[in-house]
Design an enzyme around this catalytic site. Structure first.
Site, PDB file in Angstrom:
ATOM      1  N   SER A  86      -2.024   2.296   2.829  1.00 14.69           N
ATOM      2  CA  SER A  86      -1.523   3.618   2.402  1.00 14.69           C
ATOM      3  C   SER A  86      -1.571   4.611   3.569  1.00 14.69           C
ATOM      4  O   SER A  86      -2.191   5.659   3.443  1.00 14.69           O
ATOM      5  CB  SER A  86      -2.375   4.122   1.235  1.00 14.69           C
ATOM      6  OG  SER A  86      -3.745   4.255   1.632  1.00 14.69           O
ATOM      7  N   GLN A 127       2.825   0.414   1.376  1.00 15.15           N
ATOM      8  CA  GLN A 127       3.303   1.738   1.805  1.00 15.15           C
ATOM      9  C   GLN A 127       3.226   1.837   3.318  1.00 15.15           C
ATOM     10  O   GLN A 127       2.315   1.252   3.928  1.00 15.15           O
ATOM     11  CB  GLN A 127       2.406   2.825   1.195  1.00 15.15           C
ATOM     12  CG  GLN A 127       2.863   4.247   1.477  1.00 15.15           C
ATOM     13  CD  GLN A 127       1.723   5.273   1.354  1.00 15.15           C
ATOM     14  OE1 GLN A 127       0.977   5.537   2.290  1.00 15.15           O
ATOM     15  NE2 GLN A 127       1.593   5.852   0.173  1.00 15.15           N
ATOM     16  N   ASP A 162      -5.289   2.437   6.372  1.00 14.99           N
ATOM     17  CA  ASP A 162      -4.268   3.329   6.904  1.00 14.99           C
ATOM     18  C   ASP A 162      -4.725   4.128   8.105  1.00 14.99           C
ATOM     19  O   ASP A 162      -4.026   5.023   8.549  1.00 14.99           O
ATOM     20  CB  ASP A 162      -3.830   4.298   5.808  1.00 14.99           C
ATOM     21  CG  ASP A 162      -4.998   5.126   5.292  1.00 14.99           C
ATOM     22  OD1 ASP A 162      -6.147   4.670   5.423  1.00 14.99           O
ATOM     23  OD2 ASP A 162      -4.752   6.215   4.765  1.00 14.99           O
ATOM     24  N   GLU A 217       5.603   7.440   3.998  1.00 17.36           N
ATOM     25  CA  GLU A 217       4.899   8.716   4.063  1.00 17.36           C
ATOM     26  C   GLU A 217       4.987   9.274   5.469  1.00 17.36           C
ATOM     27  O   GLU A 217       4.811   8.539   6.442  1.00 17.36           O
ATOM     28  CB  GLU A 217       3.420   8.482   3.702  1.00 17.36           C
ATOM     29  CG  GLU A 217       2.526   9.693   3.895  1.00 17.36           C
ATOM     30  CD  GLU A 217       1.039   9.394   3.682  1.00 17.36           C
ATOM     31  OE1 GLU A 217       0.637   8.224   3.780  1.00 17.36           O
ATOM     32  OE2 GLU A 217       0.290  10.348   3.423  1.00 17.36           O
ATOM     33  N   GLU A 269       0.934  12.636  -2.461  1.00 22.73           N
ATOM     34  CA  GLU A 269      -0.296  11.861  -2.431  1.00 22.73           C
ATOM     35  C   GLU A 269      -1.454  12.670  -1.855  1.00 22.73           C
ATOM     36  O   GLU A 269      -2.606  12.422  -2.186  1.00 22.73           O
ATOM     37  CB  GLU A 269      -0.043  10.620  -1.548  1.00 22.73           C
ATOM     38  CG  GLU A 269      -1.226   9.771  -1.224  1.00 22.73           C
ATOM     39  CD  GLU A 269      -0.811   8.552  -0.405  1.00 22.73           C
ATOM     40  OE1 GLU A 269      -0.697   7.472  -0.997  1.00 22.73           O
ATOM     41  OE2 GLU A 269      -0.588   8.688   0.812  1.00 22.73           O
ATOM     42  N   HIS A 325       3.440   4.437   6.946  1.00 19.96           N
ATOM     43  CA  HIS A 325       3.497   5.734   7.625  1.00 19.96           C
ATOM     44  C   HIS A 325       4.730   5.749   8.518  1.00 19.96           C
ATOM     45  O   HIS A 325       4.942   4.788   9.270  1.00 19.96           O
ATOM     46  CB  HIS A 325       2.316   5.915   8.569  1.00 19.96           C
ATOM     47  CG  HIS A 325       0.998   6.152   7.913  1.00 19.96           C
ATOM     48  ND1 HIS A 325      -0.188   5.971   8.583  1.00 19.96           N
ATOM     49  CD2 HIS A 325       0.670   6.592   6.674  1.00 19.96           C
ATOM     50  CE1 HIS A 325      -1.194   6.277   7.786  1.00 19.96           C
ATOM     51  NE2 HIS A 325      -0.711   6.644   6.616  1.00 19.96           N
ATOM     52  N   GLN A 372      -5.299   7.469  -3.934  1.00 23.20           N
ATOM     53  CA  GLN A 372      -5.382   6.831  -2.623  1.00 23.20           C
ATOM     54  C   GLN A 372      -6.848   6.893  -2.208  1.00 23.20           C
ATOM     55  O   GLN A 372      -7.406   7.980  -2.074  1.00 23.20           O
ATOM     56  CB  GLN A 372      -4.519   7.580  -1.607  1.00 23.20           C
ATOM     57  CG  GLN A 372      -4.832   7.168  -0.172  1.00 23.20           C
ATOM     58  CD  GLN A 372      -4.015   7.918   0.876  1.00 23.20           C
ATOM     59  OE1 GLN A 372      -3.336   7.314   1.681  1.00 23.20           O
ATOM     60  NE2 GLN A 372      -4.075   9.234   0.861  1.00 23.20           N
TER      61      GLN A 372
END
Lengths: 557, 217
Positions: free
Chosen positions: A366, A145, A339, A174, A225, A147, A300
């Site tokens: 994430s 995933q 993340d 995201e 999320e 950002h 998460q």
């Protein structure tokens, strides 16, 4: 007193990046301890008539609301006494034993208490935790995933960066905001950019919960999320929440066919001054169990935004890997952190990612910052886009599938440009403040927001508010794109809207392929049982990973 | 980092001393140190009716147990700048101390609900700030300044100014967002310590109090 004579060696060491990081000794009374606080309860369980009447040394009458919730909804009482009668060491060995299938481990772990889960982790060293992750993650094929954010909340740049992130292989993207009222535009930029980069990309906008649900229902995002759960009652109450209210919110997503997962992580309770003296990992075990009890498909964790706290205390990074593993052992999808910035030291940064990168998780990061970290509005990720060639090299060095693929400059420029032009068309169709050809050009070739101009923010914010007031939906966006000739993006958007009707991507650990096929723990379950089993990299995928564009081709010499 | 280490040790020593002595956490603000401000409680904070006011909410430890932010901006300077920002827009400022929560979003939302204009500002001792409006959800905001190490005096002034502009019904350009990805590794552990100290003064049953602020020197 004369200055003590200094060692030149020590002076050099003090100037290394690692000395800029915060390191703190344990402070047990407030819970500033990663694992195994003397204040953590001792594991125990008593079940009567299918009901937990005692858990971790407390009788039912004395349960706090989290204990009541996990006792009633998270523990498989039919297995509880069998599972709890095994020692922590025995259970830890089952996690790493290739002869014990994943399903058997999962059956027993679904009946453990929070203190027992934390106790099992305490028996494991970091390599054993990694071995167990390889076996216990839900989905066989790992993924990643990203950002996608902008310090200027620049909608054109966001669309371009989203397209590039999707093209590079991130299955989920995201965003969040610098200025909260920009949120509708950020969602729109990721929706469009994501589908340009690769149809099927799931996008989300991490914001206040009511807003997040609303734009999800509108089809402007595909999943959520940022629904946080905590390990102590007081932190829950501080946020005006309970495990029941979070469950209700989760069911609201499910009712509209939207994927969602909860968020938690070690350190949040002590960060908020309410850890009640418990260790970070014990409290996190409670969070994972709340998630399980709420019926949510995934979580998460991996400390997330509080990583500076476990990162500062002894064994903190091991605890973070352990919390990922607890999540997997309870059969939940894990988006496993990595993340957030936690160190100035490149060595520590890489080492922190190893426990998730080598075994593979459902979503290793994430997420990974698909922009330079100065644009990362989650306050920076552990890796950013300027590290991406290092990441590709690591995949190739170790023959590991980290979810990304090498891309050429030409295809990145083309995708970024198409996303920027699609945003330009949408803004014009909806009567939003115009996006100029120059802005499209700058966003296409930019590295970050320093390379693009500044928009008229108050005018953009008024338009973003109008988008919400007028009830614009994903279908409206698809129609406008089709009208302006972007029929392929429109078709991808319609495909994404249909996913909420079929609901296949509500299954555990789901992502959507370009043709709309959903891959999840249902049709891609983890079957690891030692060498030669589990995820086996295909020849095609290995050739892709091998082909970093900057490698010298022997035939050319 | 040397100053921060000293601060960490000071906080730990103070809290341990409390624990050792078995003294309960004080439920009202302790005596003022050398914060440069004197805060006097004037009784329970009431809902304002003046549409030209902005309410600022601070924690019990603000200007008392703590005297400066995580990057050593004195609390007197924080308030002086916020006041100046509000006043240069021609508006009035009222200050409350919030006891029932140390969550900056809920503090600011409380301030907004008591504010005649519906606009409030929340400030934690370490500097974390937020501009809020009474009709928004508590965890939403008009402008959020989550990275306390990046808040300098001029940012506090800009926060005051923008809050006043919202109170007047204007749509100001938000205060430019600052982002330092390395603030977390450097400061988060310290922020956790500071927040644990800050949260010791929470009294869930105590209503917000109006305070008058005088600057010394």
């Amino acid at each position: 007193m004369a200055q003590q004579k200094r060692s030149k060696r020590f002076e050099v060491l003090e100037n290394r990046a690692v000395h800029k990081d915060g390191f703190i000794g344990e402070w047990i009374d407030v819970g500033l301890i990663a694992m195994g606080s003397p204040n953590d309860p001792k594991p125990s369980i008593k079940v009567q008539n299918g009901k937990v009447v005692e858990m971790d040394g407390k009788t039912r009458a004395n349960f706090d609301m989290i204990e009541q919730f996990v006792a009633d909804y998270s523990i498989d009482t039919s297995v509880a006494e069998e599972a709890m009668s095994k020692s922590c060491l025995e259970l830890a060995r089952m996690l790493v034993d290739i002869n014990v299938p994943r399903d058997e481990v999962r059956r027993l772990f679904g009946a453990l208490t929070p203190a027992k889960l934390a106790g099992v982790m305490a028996e494991m060293n970091i390599v054993e935790i990694m071995m167990a992750m390889q076996k216990m993650r839900c989905r066989q094929t790992p993924a990643n995933q990203a950002h996608v954010t902008s310090a200027k909340d620049h909608p054109v740049l966001l669309a371009a960066d989203a397209a590039e992130a999707a093209l590079r292989g991130f299955v989920e993207i995201e965003t969040t905001v610098g200025v909260v009222r920009y949120a509708p535009f950020n969602a729109l930029a990721l929706l469009i950019g994501g589908q340009v980069g690769r149809p099927g990309t799931l996008s989300q906008d991490a914001l206040e919960e009511a807003f997040e649900l609303q734009i999800g229902m509108r089809g402007l995002t595909a999943y959520a999320e940022t629904v946080s759960v905590y390990g102590t009652e007081s932190v829950f109450v501080d946020g005006d929440d309970t495990p029941w209210s979070k469950s209700f919110l989760a069911s609201a997503y499910a009712s509209r066919g939207l994927k969602m997962r909860f968020t938690s992580g070690t350190g949040s309770e002590v960060q908020m001054g309410a850890a009640e003296g418990r260790s970070m990992l014990y409290l996190e075990a409670r969070c994972v169990m709340v998630t399980k009890g709420a019926g949510v498909q995934g979580l998460q964790n991996g400390s997330i935004s509080c990583i500076g706290v476990p990162g500062a205390v002894p064994s903190g990074i091991r605890a973070i890997a352990a919390e990922n593993l607890i999540t997997m052992a309870l059969d939940l999808e894990v988006a496993s952190g990595n993340d957030q910035t936690f160190s100035h030291s490149d060595l520590r940064r890489v080492a922190r990612t190893i426990p998730q990168f080598f075994p593979g998780t459902d979503l290793i990061f994430s997420g990974y910052s698909a922009t330079p970290n100065y644009d990362n509005m989650f306050a920076g990720s552990n890796w950013d886009i300027e590290d991406v060639d290092d990441y590709l090299a690591l995949q190739r060095d170790f023959r590991v599938d980290g979810g990304l693929k090498p891309v050429s400059e030409d295809e990145v420029i083309a995708a970024r440009n198409k996303a920027a032009r699609a945003m330009q068309a949408i803004f014009e169709e909806f009567g939003f403040p115009p996006i100029t050809d120059e802005e499209v050009e700058l966003a296409t070739y930019a590295n970050g927001s320093k390379d693009v101009g500044t928009r008229n923010v108050p005018e953009d914010l008024k338009a973003a508010e109008r988008l919400m007031k007028e009830g614009v939906t994903g279908i409206d966006v698809a129609k406008a794109l089709a009208k302006r000739g972007f029929r392929d993006i429109a078709a991808a958007l319609v495909m994404m809207m249909k996913q909420r009707v079929s609901g296949d991507y509500l299954q555990t650990s789901a992502w959507i392929a370009s043709d709309g096929t959903v891959y999840s723990a249902v049709n891609d379950p983890n079957t690891y049982q030692g060498p030669g089993t589990g995820y086996q990299m295909s020849e095609e995928r290995w050739n892709e990973i091998k082909a970093i564009p900057w490698a010298v081709n022997p035939e050319d010499i | 980092m040397q100053l921060s280490q000293e601060l960490i040790q000071k906080v730990i020593a103070e809290v341990l001393a409390e624990v050792m002595n078995g003294a309960p956490a004080p439920s009202s603000a302790p005596e003022a140190e050398v914060s440069g401000i004197v805060c006097t409680e004037k009784g329970k904070a009431a809902r304002g009716t003046d549409p030209r006011e902005v309410v600022v909410a601070v924690t019990p430890a603000f200007g008392t147990t703590f005297t400066k932010t995580i990057v050593d901006v004195p609390h007197a300077e924080v308030l002086r700048q916020i006041f100046a920002g509000i006043e240069e827009e021609g508006l009035r400022v009222r200050v409350i101390r919030v006891y029932h929560t140390a969550d900056v979003a809920f503090m600011a939302h409380q301030a907004a609900k008591l504010s005649g204009s519906g606009i409030g500002i929340g400030v934690l001792s370490r500097g974390t700030s937020i501009i809020h409006q009474k009709d928004l959800n508590p965890l939403s905001n008009l402008e959020l300044f989550p990275q306390s190490p990046l808040l300098d005096p001029l940012t506090f002034r800009a926060i005051g100014k923008n809050a006043a502009k919202y109170a007047k019904g204007e749509q100001p350009t938000p205060v430019p967002t600052k982002n330092d990805p390395m603030a977390r590794p450097r400061y988060q552990g310290l922020a956790a310590l500071l927040h644990n100290k800050e949260a010791r003064f929470i009294d869930r049953n105590k209503a917000p109090m109006e305070i008058s602020v005088t600057f010394e020197g």
